[in-house]
Structures are given as C-alpha cells and as structure tokens.
Design a protein around this motif. Structure first.
Motif, mmCIF file in Angstrom:
data_model
loop_
_atom_site.group_PDB
_atom_site.id
_atom_site.type_symbol
_atom_site.label_atom_id
_atom_site.label_comp_id
_atom_site.label_asym_id
_atom_site.label_seq_id
_atom_site.Cartn_x
_atom_site.Cartn_y
_atom_site.Cartn_z
ATOM 1 N N GLU A 38 0.814 -1.206 0.000
ATOM 2 C CA GLU A 38 0.000 0.000 0.000
ATOM 3 C C GLU A 38 0.849 1.259 0.000
ATOM 4 O OE1 GLU A 38 -3.443 1.988 2.841
ATOM 5 O OE2 GLU A 38 -3.257 -0.198 2.740
ATOM 6 N N SER A 39 2.018 1.187 0.656
ATOM 7 C CA SER A 39 2.881 2.363 0.794
ATOM 8 C C SER A 39 4.335 1.948 0.736
ATOM 9 C CB SER A 39 2.599 3.053 2.140
ATOM 10 O OG SER A 39 3.609 3.986 2.458
ATOM 11 N N ALA A 40 5.190 2.839 0.210
ATOM 12 C CA ALA A 40 6.629 2.581 0.210
ATOM 13 C C ALA A 40 7.182 2.527 1.625
ATOM 14 C CB ALA A 40 7.353 3.661 -0.600
ATOM 15 N N GLU A 41 6.478 3.128 2.577
ATOM 16 C CA GLU A 41 6.927 3.101 3.965
ATOM 17 C C GLU A 41 6.750 1.722 4.589
ATOM 18 O OE1 GLU A 41 4.400 6.281 5.217
ATOM 19 O OE2 GLU A 41 5.998 7.768 5.062
ATOM 20 N N GLU A 42 6.116 0.800 3.866
ATOM 21 C CA GLU A 42 5.994 -0.577 4.333
ATOM 22 C C GLU A 42 7.141 -1.451 3.845
ATOM 23 O OE1 GLU A 42 1.195 -1.159 4.741
ATOM 24 O OE2 GLU A 42 2.050 -1.276 2.707
ATOM 25 N N VAL A 43 8.119 -0.854 3.188
ATOM 26 C CA VAL A 43 9.248 -1.589 2.622
ATOM 27 C C VAL A 43 10.516 -1.241 3.391
ATOM 28 C CG1 VAL A 43 10.702 -1.927 0.580
ATOM 29 C CG2 VAL A 43 8.210 -1.696 0.336
ATOM 30 N N VAL A 44 11.088 -2.231 4.058
ATOM 31 C CA VAL A 44 12.341 -2.071 4.802
ATOM 32 C C VAL A 44 13.421 -2.838 4.059
ATOM 33 C CG1 VAL A 44 13.542 -2.548 6.974
ATOM 34 C CG2 VAL A 44 11.125 -1.870 7.005
ATOM 35 N N PHE A 45 14.568 -2.206 3.831
ATOM 36 C CA PHE A 45 15.689 -2.902 3.208
ATOM 37 C C PHE A 45 16.544 -3.571 4.281
ATOM 38 C CE2 PHE A 45 14.946 0.140 -0.375
ATOM 39 C CZ PHE A 45 14.660 -0.821 -1.328
ATOM 40 N N THR A 46 16.868 -4.843 4.038
ATOM 41 C CA THR A 46 17.683 -5.630 4.958
ATOM 42 C C THR A 46 18.801 -6.294 4.157
ATOM 43 O OG1 THR A 46 16.400 -7.668 4.649
ATOM 44 C CG2 THR A 46 15.619 -6.118 6.345
ATOM 45 N N ARG A 47 19.548 -7.167 4.817
ATOM 46 C CA ARG A 47 20.596 -7.905 4.108
ATOM 47 C C ARG A 47 20.050 -9.136 3.388
ATOM 48 N NH1 ARG A 47 24.981 -9.150 8.521
ATOM 49 N NH2 ARG A 47 23.062 -9.475 9.720
ATOM 50 N N GLY A 48 18.813 -9.521 3.686
ATOM 51 C CA GLY A 48 18.241 -10.695 3.039
ATOM 52 C C GLY A 48 17.104 -11.248 3.859
ATOM 53 N N THR A 49 16.553 -12.369 3.388
ATOM 54 C CA THR A 49 15.420 -12.981 4.077
ATOM 55 C C THR A 49 15.751 -13.328 5.515
ATOM 56 O OG1 THR A 49 14.669 -13.907 1.968
ATOM 57 C CG2 THR A 49 13.769 -14.879 3.974
ATOM 58 N N THR A 50 16.944 -13.862 5.747
ATOM 59 C CA THR A 50 17.320 -14.275 7.096
ATOM 60 C C THR A 50 17.270 -13.102 8.064
ATOM 61 O OG1 THR A 50 18.728 -16.045 6.231
ATOM 62 C CG2 THR A 50 19.147 -15.318 8.493
ATOM 63 N N GLU A 51 17.863 -11.973 7.684
ATOM 64 C CA GLU A 51 17.829 -10.814 8.568
ATOM 65 C C GLU A 51 16.399 -10.298 8.731
ATOM 66 O OE1 GLU A 51 20.630 -7.076 9.325
ATOM 67 O OE2 GLU A 51 19.565 -6.919 7.409
ATOM 68 N N SER A 52 15.608 -10.342 7.683
ATOM 69 C CA SER A 52 14.228 -9.877 7.774
ATOM 70 C C SER A 52 13.442 -10.680 8.802
ATOM 71 C CB SER A 52 13.543 -9.975 6.407
ATOM 72 O OG SER A 52 14.155 -9.130 5.459
ATOM 73 N N VAL A 53 13.554 -12.014 8.725
ATOM 74 C CA VAL A 53 12.836 -12.862 9.676
ATOM 75 C C VAL A 53 13.327 -12.625 11.093
ATOM 76 C CG1 VAL A 53 12.328 -15.238 10.351
ATOM 77 C CG2 VAL A 53 12.362 -14.624 7.926
ATOM 78 N N ASN A 54 14.644 -12.538 11.268
ATOM 79 C CA ASN A 54 15.198 -12.313 12.601
ATOM 80 C C ASN A 54 14.759 -10.975 13.181
ATOM 81 O OD1 ASN A 54 17.340 -14.345 13.797
ATOM 82 N ND2 ASN A 54 17.516 -14.455 11.567
ATOM 83 N N LEU A 55 14.639 -9.973 12.323
ATOM 84 C CA LEU A 55 14.186 -8.654 12.784
ATOM 85 C C LEU A 55 12.780 -8.758 13.378
ATOM 86 C CD1 LEU A 55 14.567 -5.378 10.674
ATOM 87 C CD2 LEU A 55 12.501 -5.849 11.986
ATOM 88 N N VAL A 56 11.881 -9.433 12.655
ATOM 89 C CA VAL A 56 10.505 -9.562 13.140
ATOM 90 C C VAL A 56 10.453 -10.457 14.378
ATOM 91 C CG1 VAL A 56 8.167 -10.303 12.562
ATOM 92 C CG2 VAL A 56 9.580 -9.175 10.835
#
Length: 418
Positions: free
Chosen positions: A93-111
């Motif tokens: 819905e918004s570009a503010e919903e997009v976070v850049f990370t190092r990859g899927t692994t970091e994304s999952v760990n962040l959440v």
C-alpha cells in the motif's frame, strides 16, 4: 501468489536473447558447457544489473539521507526510487511498508526478535514443516529465550501443509505468529498463503511469509495475500547478494521494537533516552545497502521487462520436463508430490550418496546442490533422509540443458552403481 495481467504477451519472448543477458552461462566447466541448475540457492545476474551497480559507483556514490550535496541527493533519490519499485512489485500500500535488509534471514530475525521483545513470555510462534532454517530457527530460539511456545505444523503425505493440523495448533495455543514458506526450497510446494492467512487471522494470529523462493514464479501481491509480513532476498531473483526486503503492514512496523540501533533510525537522542523514527527508517540502522537496493530495482525492472508470467510459465515447463525425466529413471526417489510444485525438485539415488552424485555431475559441467538444504526437520522427520540432491532451473535455462542434466545423472548413476 496470484496471476497478473502481464500474462498476455504481445509477442513471444526470445529466450535466446534473454539468455545472452547472462554471459556467465556461456562458459565451460571441466571442459564441458556449464549447465547451471542451482538457481534456488542463487540466481545469476543480468548485465543490466551489473551495469547499474558500476554506473552508480562511477557517477553518484555518496551516503544517503545525511548530506545536502548533489551526490548524496542522487544516492538518496536512487534508494527511495528503489523502495518505490519494490512497493509496486509486491503491491504494498505504501513505500513506507518496505524495509531494506541484508536478506530474508535478517528480515525474519528482525521480526522474530521484535515480537519476542514486545510479547515477552507470551510470545507464541508456529512454523510449518516446510520451512528453511531461516524461517524456523529464529522463531524457535526467540520462543526459548522468551519462555514462550513454539510448534511445528505437519505436512500431508504429498508434501503440502496439513491445514487441519495447522488450525488445531492455532486453536490450542496462545495467539502469536505463523511462519509460512510461499514456496518450499526442498519440495517446491506452493502453499495457498492467502487462504492460510485468512485461517490464521480468523483466530487472531499474525502471519509472516517467506517468499524467497517464490518471487520469480508469478506475481506476488501482499494485499491479495493479506499477510502481515513478507520477506525475500535479492540474490534469488537476479539481484546481488547482501540485499533483501522486509514488507510489513505500516501500523505493525511502526510499533515493532527496533532490534538494531545506530544512526539514522533515531529521531531524538539524549543521555536519558532515545526516540526512534517511524518505519521504515526505525528498522534501517546505519548506512543501508543503497547500492544493493538500486541493483535490486534494476533486477525487478528486468523481470518485468521479460514478463513475470512469461518467466513463471517458462520455469514451470522446465521443471515439468525435469520431473518427468527424473521419475522415468530407476533408482531415483523424488521427494513429495505436492498439489503444485514450483522452482525446485529434490531426490535421492538408491545406494548413492547425494554428495557423490553432485560432485560427479559437476565433473560433467552440471551444477546441482547436494546436502540438507537448510531444512533438516523436513528431510529427517517427514522423509527419513539426511541429504538430497536438488535441481532448480531458471527461465534462462534451456530444455536441452534439462536433457543434458538427466543424461549426466543417468551416467553418474551407472558409474556409482558399478
């Protein structure tokens, strides 16, 4: 994963022209033409993406969001344009919903870390038995540390997620988050994440989708899925390594406690306290991989230029030919028979170690993967095997290469059998 309007191509795709965008494929290994069938691990990178990286470093390179000079403004504009490109690509819905990370692994760990800090001992997670370790171990470990609960949803005999068992788990545990793979990196199972998300939401659970293996196989629409979070990596969809994406619904990202701290993600700092920015900056501590982000945007542009549904259909046909050939070979056991398979197929060879198979195939120029595929619970508990051979074609492969790989496997089996 849903179909899109770009499935109707005005003219057929010239796959020879597409392949020529990947010069790495035009080489020999051990004196034979390379047949690269390890695309589930990492895809190759088209020249336009390499060029985008080089051009940025030649002309625009400067840190983002920090300076008023021209080069910094250009870098910042490229980063935010990349964010907008990703937003369009996944229909956020918004570009503010997009976070850049190092990859899927970091994304999952962040959440996982953020939710565990948020909920404490009330933290509860359920992962499917299809998951890559990156979407399994973080939930398990955060639950252990928080004193919460972690459970695994089993599979059907064919290799699909058992929806009845999943619902039973959700109804018998404290509400939390469900971790689901869009496409299994071992079986190629495509999970009906929109329906599963609805089942979870009806019972008060959040849903995170690991889409790392699914981004090339059709249109991924986060609003149609209804998921709360979605993660993917650039290097599995023609981009460079070291860049990935975390999509999250805006309200959730703004409330999710940050798990890394540093510059740019803070709004105000004093000796007594720190206040954090809203998403996405609150989750992008330090200098982001802005060059990786713009390269990912170039990869997206390339995929859209070829046609996302054309790419998906090409890969389905290649995989179908591969599976038919594997099932025709004696001594080969193909893992799973899911309702829908995309991208990958894994198998064992009777009386042959998977690593031996892979090494001998490499000696004939065919690159496949052998091992546990970062999915030990799936292999050992669902299929009672320790390691498998995995083949994963991409749209730049040819049907002739599939035949070469099958012939190479048959010769390898004969050699090992002797």
């Amino acid at each position: 994963m849903t179909g899109g309007s770009e499935g109707a191509q005005e003219r057929p795709v010239d796959w020879g022209d597409v392949r020529r965008c990947f010069p790495i494929l035009d080489q020999e290994v051990s004196g034979r033409p390379l047949v690269y069938l390890d695309n589930a691990a990492t895809t190759q990178v088209p020249e336009c993406v390499v060029g985008a990286i080089a051009e940025h470093y030649r002309r625009d390179n400067a840190n983002v969001h920090r300076s008023t000079h021209t080069l910094s403004a250009r870098s910042t504009a490229s980063l935010e344009q990349a964010r907008a490109t990703v937003r369009r690509f996944i229909n956020a819905e918004s570009a503010e919903e997009v976070v850049f990370t190092r990859g899927t692994t970091e994304s999952v760990n962040l959440v996982a870390a953020g939710l565990a800090a948020w909920h404490g001992a009330g933290f509860s997670a359920v992962a499917s038995a299809l998951e890559h370790h990156s979407n399994f171990v973080p939930w398990q470990q955060q639950a252990l540390r928080a004193g919460g609960s972690f459970a695994v949803a089993p599979l059907t005999e064919g290799g699909d997620l058992d929806e009845v068992a999943l619902v039973s788990l959700l109804e018998s545990r404290p509400r939390g988050i469900v971790a689901l793979a869009l496409v299994s990196n071992v079986l190629g199972t495509v999970s009906p994440v929109a329906r599963l998300t609805q089942l979870a939401h009806e019972r008060g659970w959040l849903v995170l989708v690991d889409a790392a293996q699914g981004m090339r196989h059709g249109t991924v629409d986060v609003q149609a899925m209804g998921c709360d979070f979605l993660c993917f990596s650039g290097h599995k969809m023609l981009g460079p390594t070291g860049i990935g994406v975390l999509y999250g619904r805006r309200g959730l990202l703004d409330e999710l406690p940050p798990t890394a701290f540093g510059g740019e993600m803070v709004e105000e700092v004093s000796g007594e306290r720190s206040l954090f920015e809203r998403a996405p900056l609150r989750h992008e501590a330090g200098t982001p991989n802005y060059v990786g982000a713009l390269a990912l945007a170039a990869a997206i542009d390339f995929l859209e230029g070829v046609g996302r549904e054309a790419v998906a259909e090409r890969e389905r046909r290649l995989l179908m030919r591969l599976e038919e050939g594997l099932r025709a070979l004696g001594r080969v056991r193909v893992l799973g028979a899911p309702r829908r398979r995309e991208g990958v197929i894994s198998f064992t060879v009777e009386n042959a170690h998977p690593l031996d198979v892979a090494v001998l195939m490499d000696k004939r120029g065919v690159a496949v993967r052998a091992g546990r595929q970062c999915a030990q619970p799936l292999l050992t508990e669902a299929y009672a095997v320790d390691r498998v051979v995995r083949m994963s074609p991409a749209f730049y492969n040819t049907f002739e290469e599939i035949d070469v790989a099958l012939d190479c496997l048959e010769r390898t089996m004969a050699l090992l059998g002797s």
